[in-house]
Design an enzyme around this catalytic site. Structure first.
Site, PDB file in Angstrom:
ATOM      1  CB  SER A 163      -8.814   1.368   5.657  1.00  0.00           C
ATOM      2  OG  SER A 163      -9.425   2.630   5.618  1.00  0.00           O
TER       3      SER A 163
ATOM      4  CE  LYS B 288      -3.981   2.091   2.425  1.00  0.00           C
ATOM      5  NZ  LYS B 288      -4.989   1.932   3.498  1.00  0.00           N
TER       6      LYS B 288
ATOM      7  CB  SER C  25      -8.339   4.090   2.754  1.00  0.00           C
ATOM      8  OG  SER C  25      -7.485   3.369   3.638  1.00  0.00           O
TER       9      SER C  25
END
Lengths: 486, 482
Positions: free
Chosen positions: A175, A76, A151
């Site tokens: 998330s 990420k 997210s």
């Protein structure tokens, strides 16, 4: 190759069915073929990946390899990577290249994993649909007109589409879990303090926790095992040995008591999701688990509490992005104040600005007691609810992960409150600091859905054991979106 | 300055004291003064994304050390908070400080008043925080430079109660505090380099008024003299404003050392809302009783007890004891001289306090830079004690030692300064003087006692100053008596 589990990939590497270089090339090819439409990667690090793959092959040849050596992954873009841009989904950091690695990057590198690239995400992890990213939305591989959740939208899309076997992610209010549920993946957010936050760009420091999205509980366990542990560079990481997350996966779950909080099963979730969750409960019952209704009376306060605490910390954490030392700097500013205002006004997107304003407001003189302090008190009550439940003999808590299947782009983006309610089931675990995960439990009109398990502090092994047993008895997690299976 | 009759000033000081740790409070960077700009700034100090603070436990220890030395309470749990404001030399957009729960609170310091009495000044709190960097405005065209070497240097901010009433009291308090932190070895005390800085809160009121007047805060007055001048200026200015029918605005003011005046910098209305909240990156600081007790045991002897001991143990005057305990290094030097020389403690005190300090003063050096070590200095006093040389000769030897001509014994040898104790030689010199001065002899014997000094001087001169003064006196008296 991309349908294999981590254990199968590791075996394939040892049996010389393929090398890490071949495996890496396979994934790079898939990224090339599919990611134009999905937009899950913001940076592809092919050269670095091949160099890491070669090093992994050398370790494998030398007999110096661990289970993860040579296995590719996506990182990420919230984790700083030395020499590779880390933008956290923001224009503010579009040009930012960290001179250091996040601790988890260091750990997974050391384990011999191969980083394919950096993954798209909501700007500074603020969002539930990956629509706030400066790098554009990510599509859900199950239906490209729908969001992948957020997210960690890039993390789930790339794993769901088989562009990486596994990906790192972060979870501040859901998330990891919400996007995992929306893309048929297994995602785990460990106990706060279990994984180092060093080098992870902060959203809300007291809630942020790194974790994994994978195709199964077993795969997730392998990677989480390597990420976990005390880090002297993070004062909030916990100095406690890491449990063996894998050896107990095969244990029976007979006699386990799972709590069903009535507040989580009141109105709110769609009929389809409710039906799938009830089916999951039936399956777990067949496996020997006992279910008991419990009450977490303060859980309805989770969302308002979270939307005070998280923006407050975010407004503070994001103060450093001022255009002075790194990141976006407005051109031609004539005064210091103008430099600040314009750099931040241009560098941050609308959702980030909204949360900075909320956070600034709740910390302001005269409002602090009514908002921030009050929220901290409620946070304590939410924590106490869980503590009481676990003290009363509840081993794990089960709930929906998301209210519904993935929604369409734009559906919630004009209504921040509707968007914030996406996290209604997941936020409490962050406020309490306990571990939680989401795993697939079937489909509603062809779209995946998942359920959530929450555990006591450091109960990751127990949670993964239940998830693994469930996945031995079901095959939902093995389903692929048709376009990406072959 | 004399405060006009009927008026009273109320003063409180906020002192920022840099702790002399090896590294910064939240990172491993060094904190040496004067390094090349930004050469001591790590990603943590630069406030880069994902960087986290890790508390330097030595800073905590030094703060606790301070707290114990001013009889303060030590919080069993203190909390770091973020203080937000935007400025280029503040990399994170907030300063990590302590707000509601400081590590040290409710202490006091006694200062000596001019009339010899003491006054107790309350210390409200002392909290740990990080220093900001520096903006550099010279040498850059149309822009400013930022040097973050100082960013993250550990500080304690020591806040006094508004117990001070005159600029002189404020200075006395500040000096006492300065001496204390240097004594404790927690701060180098260098005011020029900003290691010890002071902000002064000043208000005035009519004597007997029930409430304090509106105060102003004068920033960064960085010498004892400036503190005195700035406070005096503020008192005078505020009284003038009020007497002219005006009122004082709560504001921050800046002292200008060139003019001796203070000037408004910003008013309360445009002050920042700092939005303090507990720093979620740091755990509360927990000080157990065992930890506090261990630090208490390791505290050095403080100036006042040391002074009392010097009076009792060495028989020194209070004045000498105060001088010799003014710094820990000086006191240690003196004690080393007494021990190594075996000479009388009072003699040692005179030599250290007068001769040595006088010489160092001339060279603008501190005791720690003394060209003569305590052991070397003791060797000189030993030669006085064992009567190898007399006090007068010793002064010459001392001068030579300061000039780097060698050890006391080497100089005495080389210059042939050994005291003459051979009585026949002294008698010969006396007789020679008497023979050459028949008139003075007659006058002396006629009752002019004052001439005795003349004969001492002449006789000493005849022995090149080397005569043992006791023997010379005794023999001279005999010979003069005839």
């Amino acid at each position: 190759m991309h349908t294999l589990t981590i254990a199968q990939l590791a075996a394939g590497l040892r049996e010389k069915k393929f090398s890490s270089r071949e495996l890496t090339q396979h994934y790079l090819k898939r990224i090339d073929a599919f990611d134009g439409a999905l937009n899950s990667f913001v940076t592809i690090t092919a050269e670095r990946a091949l160099a890491q793959a070669d090093a992994a092959d050398a370790r494998l040849a030398a007999g110096d390899a661990g289970i993860l050596t040579g296995i590719p992954l996506g990182q990420k873009d919230i984790f700083c990577t030395q020499g590779v841009r880390t933008a956290s989904g923001s224009k503010m950091l579009d040009s930012f290249i960290a001179p250091y690695d996040a601790t988890i990057v260091e750990k997974l590198d050391a384990a011999g994993m191969v980083m394919l690239g950096k993954l798209n995400m909501d700007e500074f992890a603020m969002g539930s649909s990956n629509e706030t990213s400066f790098y554009g939305p990510v599509c859900n591989p199950w239906d490209k007109t729908r969001v992948p959740g957020g997210s960690s939208g890039g993390s789930v899309a790339c794993v769901a589409a088989g562009l990486a076997p596994v990906a790192t992610a972060t979870d501040t209010g859901g998330s990891i879990r919400q996007p995992a549920a929306l893309t048929n993946l297994t995602g785990i957010k460990p106990t706060y303090g279990r994984v180092s936050r060093y080098g992870m760009i902060a959203f809300a420091s007291s809630l942020d926790q790194a974790g994994v999205v994978a195709r199964s509980a077993e795969d997730a366990a392998h990677v989480l095992q390597a990420m976990s542990g005390f880090d002297p560079k993070d004062s909030t990481s916990v100095e406690r040995p890491v449990d063996d997350l894998l050896s107990g996966l095969g244990q029976s779950i007979k006699g386990l008591t799972i709590g069903l909080p009535k507040e989580y099963f009141a109105d709110g979730m769609s009929a389809g999701v409710r039906e799938r969750i009830e089916q999951a409960i039936a399956t777990l019952t067949q496996l020997g688990a006992n279910f008991k209704e419990i009450s977490l009376p303060n859980s309805p306060l989770s969302v308002p509490t979270y939307y005070v605490v998280a923006p407050a910390e975010a407004s503070s954490n994001l103060a450093r992005f001022d255009g002075v030392r790194y990141g976006h700097r407005a051109e031609g500013a004539k005064s210091l104040e103008e430099l600040y205002k314009r750099s931040r006004g241009e560098g941050f997107g609308a959702e980030v600005q909204r949360r900075i304003m909320i956070g600034t407001y709740v910390l302001s003189h005269g409002y602090y007691d009514a908002y921030y302090l009050q929220a901290q008190k409620v946070r304590r009550l939410i924590y106490d609810d869980f503590k009481r439940a676990f003290a009363d003999g509840i081993d794990l808590v089960l709930s929906p992960t998301a209210t519904d299947v993935a929604f369409k782009f734009g559906e919630n983006s004009d209504d921040p409150v509707a968007m914030y309610l996406n996290d209604i089931y997941t936020i409490a675990a962050n406020l309490a600091g306990i571990p939680a995960m989401s795993l697939p439990c079937g489909f509603v009109d062809g779209l995946p859905t998942g359920f959530q398990l929450m555990g006591n502090f450091f109960a990751e092994a127990r949670m993964l054991n239940v998830a693994h047993q469930y996945q031995q008895a079901t095959d939902f997690h093995q389903q692929w979106p048709t376009e990406y299976a072959s | 300055m004399i405060i006009p009759a009927g008026w009273e000033a109320v003063i409180g000081l906020e002192v920022h004291c840099q702790l002399s740790t090896q590294s910064k409070i939240f990172s491993g960077s060094a904190i040496a003064y004067g390094a090349a700009p930004n050469s001591q700034a790590s990603p943590i100090d630069l406030g880069m994304p994902g960087m986290l603070p890790v508390l330097n436990v030595d800073a905590v220890k030094k703060a606790v050390t301070f707290g114990l030395s001013v009889s303060a309470k030590i919080a069993d749990r203190s909390v770091f908070a973020r203080k937000h404001y935007f400025y280029p030399d503040l990399p994170k957009g907030y300063q990590i400080s302590q707000y509601e729960l400081p590590i040290v609170y409710e202490g006091h310091l006694d200062i000596e008043m001019e009339d010899g009495t003491t006054k107790r000044i309350g210390i409200t709190r002392a909290h740990l925080e990080e220093d900001a960097g520096k903006s550099v405005h010279e040498g850059f065209q149309k822009s400013s430079g930022i040097d973050l070497n100082r960013a993250g240097t550990p500080l304690i901010e020591i806040v006094s109660e508004p117990d001070l009433r005159t600029a002189q009291e404020a200075v006395a308090y500040l000096k006492k505090l300065h001496q204390l932190v240097v004594y404790l070895g927690i701060c180098d005390g260098n005011m020029q380099e900003g290691s010890f800085r002071c902000d002064a809160n000043v208000s005035v009121r009519k004597i007997g008024a029930p409430k304090f007047g509106t105060r102003t805060e004068t920033k960064n007055v960085n010498s004892f003299r400036y503190v005195e001048k700035a406070i005096e200026y503020e008192i005078e200015r505020q009284i003038e404003v009020i007497e002219a029918g005006g009122s004082i605005r709560q504001e921050t003011r800046l002292f200008n050392p060139d003019t001796g005046e203070t000037k408004a910098m910003r008013s309360k209305e445009d002050a920042n809302d700092y939005r303090y909240f507990p720093d979620p990156d740091l755990l509360p600081v927990v000080c157990t009783q065992d930890y506090i007790d261990a630090i208490r045991k390791s505290l050095p002897e403080l100036p006042e007890p040391k002074r009392a001991r010097f009076v009792a143990e060495f028989g020194l005057s209070d004045y000498d004891a105060k001088t010799l305990t003014s710094s820990r290094e000086l006191a240690a030097y003196y004690e080393a001289v007494v021990t190594a020389s075996g000479a009388e403690a009072k003699l040692c005190a005179n030599w250290v306090a007068t001769d040595l300090l006088g010489a160092l003063n001339k060279m603008s050096k501190g005791i720690e830079e003394s060209p003569i070590t305590a052991v070397a200095f003791a060797a000189l006093l030993k030669r006085i004690a064992d009567k190898t040389i007399n006090g007068k000769i010793a002064k010459d030897v001392f001068e030579a030692m300061v000039a780097g001509e060698g050890s006391a014994d080497e100089i005495i040898q080389a210059k042939g300064l050994v005291q003459v104790t051979d009585e026949s030689a002294i008698i010969a010199a006396i007789d020679d003087v008497i023979a050459k001065n028949p008139q003075q002899l007659a006058d002396y014997r006629g009752g002019k006692d004052k001439l005795y000094g003349f004969f001492v001087g002449q006789a000493m001169k005849a022995t090149q100053g080397k005569a043992n003064p006791d023997a010379l006196n005794r023999l001279l008296k005999e010979r003069l008596a005839g």
